[in-house]
Design a protein around this motif. Structure first.
Motif, PDB file in Angstrom:
ATOM      1  N   GLU A 110       0.827  -1.206   0.000  1.00  0.00           N
ATOM      2  CA  GLU A 110       0.000   0.000   0.000  1.00  0.00           C
ATOM      3  C   GLU A 110       0.861   1.255   0.000  1.00  0.00           C
ATOM      4  O   GLU A 110       0.581   2.233  -0.703  1.00  0.00           O
ATOM      5  N   LEU A 111       1.944   1.227   0.778  1.00  0.00           N
ATOM      6  CA  LEU A 111       2.848   2.375   0.829  1.00  0.00           C
ATOM      7  C   LEU A 111       3.496   2.621  -0.531  1.00  0.00           C
ATOM      8  O   LEU A 111       3.649   3.776  -0.961  1.00  0.00           O
ATOM      9  N   LEU A 112       3.856   1.550  -1.221  1.00  0.00           N
ATOM     10  CA  LEU A 112       4.443   1.682  -2.557  1.00  0.00           C
ATOM     11  C   LEU A 112       3.457   2.317  -3.532  1.00  0.00           C
ATOM     12  O   LEU A 112       3.846   3.096  -4.407  1.00  0.00           O
ATOM     13  N   ILE A 113       2.178   1.983  -3.390  1.00  0.00           N
ATOM     14  CA  ILE A 113       1.156   2.597  -4.244  1.00  0.00           C
ATOM     15  C   ILE A 113       1.127   4.106  -4.021  1.00  0.00           C
ATOM     16  O   ILE A 113       1.094   4.892  -4.977  1.00  0.00           O
ATOM     17  N   TYR A 114       1.183   4.530  -2.761  1.00  0.00           N
ATOM     18  CA  TYR A 114       1.144   5.959  -2.459  1.00  0.00           C
ATOM     19  C   TYR A 114       2.391   6.671  -2.983  1.00  0.00           C
ATOM     20  O   TYR A 114       2.322   7.818  -3.454  1.00  0.00           O
ATOM     21  N   ILE A 115       3.529   6.006  -2.893  1.00  0.00           N
ATOM     22  CA  ILE A 115       4.765   6.602  -3.406  1.00  0.00           C
ATOM     23  C   ILE A 115       4.689   6.763  -4.921  1.00  0.00           C
ATOM     24  O   ILE A 115       5.108   7.783  -5.484  1.00  0.00           O
ATOM     25  N   LYS A 116       4.146   5.755  -5.600  1.00  0.00           N
ATOM     26  CA  LYS A 116       3.987   5.841  -7.053  1.00  0.00           C
ATOM     27  C   LYS A 116       3.100   7.011  -7.437  1.00  0.00           C
ATOM     28  O   LYS A 116       3.415   7.783  -8.352  1.00  0.00           O
TER      29      LYS A 116
END
Length: 286
Positions: free
Chosen positions: A168-174
């Motif tokens: 989920e954190l990677l999605i927000y970073i993207k």
């Protein structure tokens, strides 16, 4: 691709044309084009922020919203056209010099907006408005994604909480890499005078294209699609080669005294995507 194009255009103009101050006309042209390119970059980031919020901001719309040709056309009009609302008045002010407002493209040191106050009003303020709207849309998008994740959490009970949180954190970073939030360091550095922030801003902002590439191109889905594309291209090339060889044999068999039987064997393969294209669209957004 439009965002990448605008970003590339702006970066190239600043890197290779920003110091062409020995030619006044060329410097003016470069400064105006760079001004337009960076405003278009912010407009495209804003268009993407709106589209992401429209798609993921409401969990009920996740399967309903799609970007058709009409929506894409409207985005292009907005992102490529809205900068002219600022550029045209700026060009008028530059050439007429009929007001007390000191605006001029190009200076002795750089091919950009010469006056600091004019730079703030014609670039800094519009960019800050774009960033503020992007931040609001980003927050709403995050809330929508969180709601979707909670609603589907029971379907992924076999996945550890740490892994789900990391994904989920990677999605927000993207998503954040598309919003231009690295420019916040530039604003803080300009108003606080902290030199270290300028270095952070320059490094992060110059690598925005790299961040976008890593976030949206270096993943398994894109790799599989490229693999299928290359495999299909190789099959077509092999088929063409086989067809050409068969034609040559057919010609040889029709020559006098030659007893040769030729045949044509071709293999057709459909590229079964099984939803991969739609998944890629979602992946490219997230």
């Amino acid at each position: 691709m439009n965002l990448i194009g605008a970003l590339f255009f702006g970066q190239v103009l600043l890197l290779f044309g920003g110091n062409k101050t020995n030619n006044e006309n060329a410097c003016t042209t470069i400064a105006a084009m760079a001004h337009y390119a960076w405003l278009a970059t912010f407009a495209w980031m804003n268009a993407l922020a709106f589209d992401l919020d429209r798609t993921f901001g409401n969990a009920d719309n996740l399967q309903k919203v799609s970007v058709g040709k009409k929506s894409m056309f409207l985005y292009m009009i907005y992102a490529w056209g809205s900068p002219f609302l600022i550029i045209i008045p700026c060009l008028v002010l530059h050439f007429c010099q009929c007001t007390q407002f000191n605006f001029k493209y190009g200076s002795a040191s750089a091919c950009w907006i010469s006056d600091g106050t004019a730079n703030l009003l014609t670039f800094g303020v519009p960019a800050a408005i774009f960033l503020l709207v992007n931040a609001i849309l980003f927050g709403h998008t995050v809330v929508g994604i969180r709601s979707t994740k909670r609603a589907t959490a029971r379907l992924h009970q076999d996945t550890s909480t740490l892994k789900r949180t990391t994904q989920e954190l990677l999605i927000y970073i993207k998503i954040a890499s598309l919003m231009g939030f690295t420019w916040i360091f530039g604003y803080v550095a300009a108003f606080t005078g902290i030199e270290a922030l300028w270095y952070i801003f320059i490094i992060l902002n110059s690598l925005q294209g790299v961040f976008i590439f890593i976030s949206f191109m270096c993943n398994r889905r894109v790799g599989l699609l490229w693999s299928e594309k290359l495999r299909l291209t190789g099959m077509i090339a092999t088929q063409k080669s086989s067809t050409s060889g068969t034609t040559d044999r057919h010609r040889a068999s029709s020559a006098p005294g030659t007893q040769m039987t030729g045949y044509c064997s071709s293999t057709q393969s459909d590229l079964h995507q099984d939803g991969s294209e739609q998944q890629l669209k979602v992946e490219m957004k997230v």
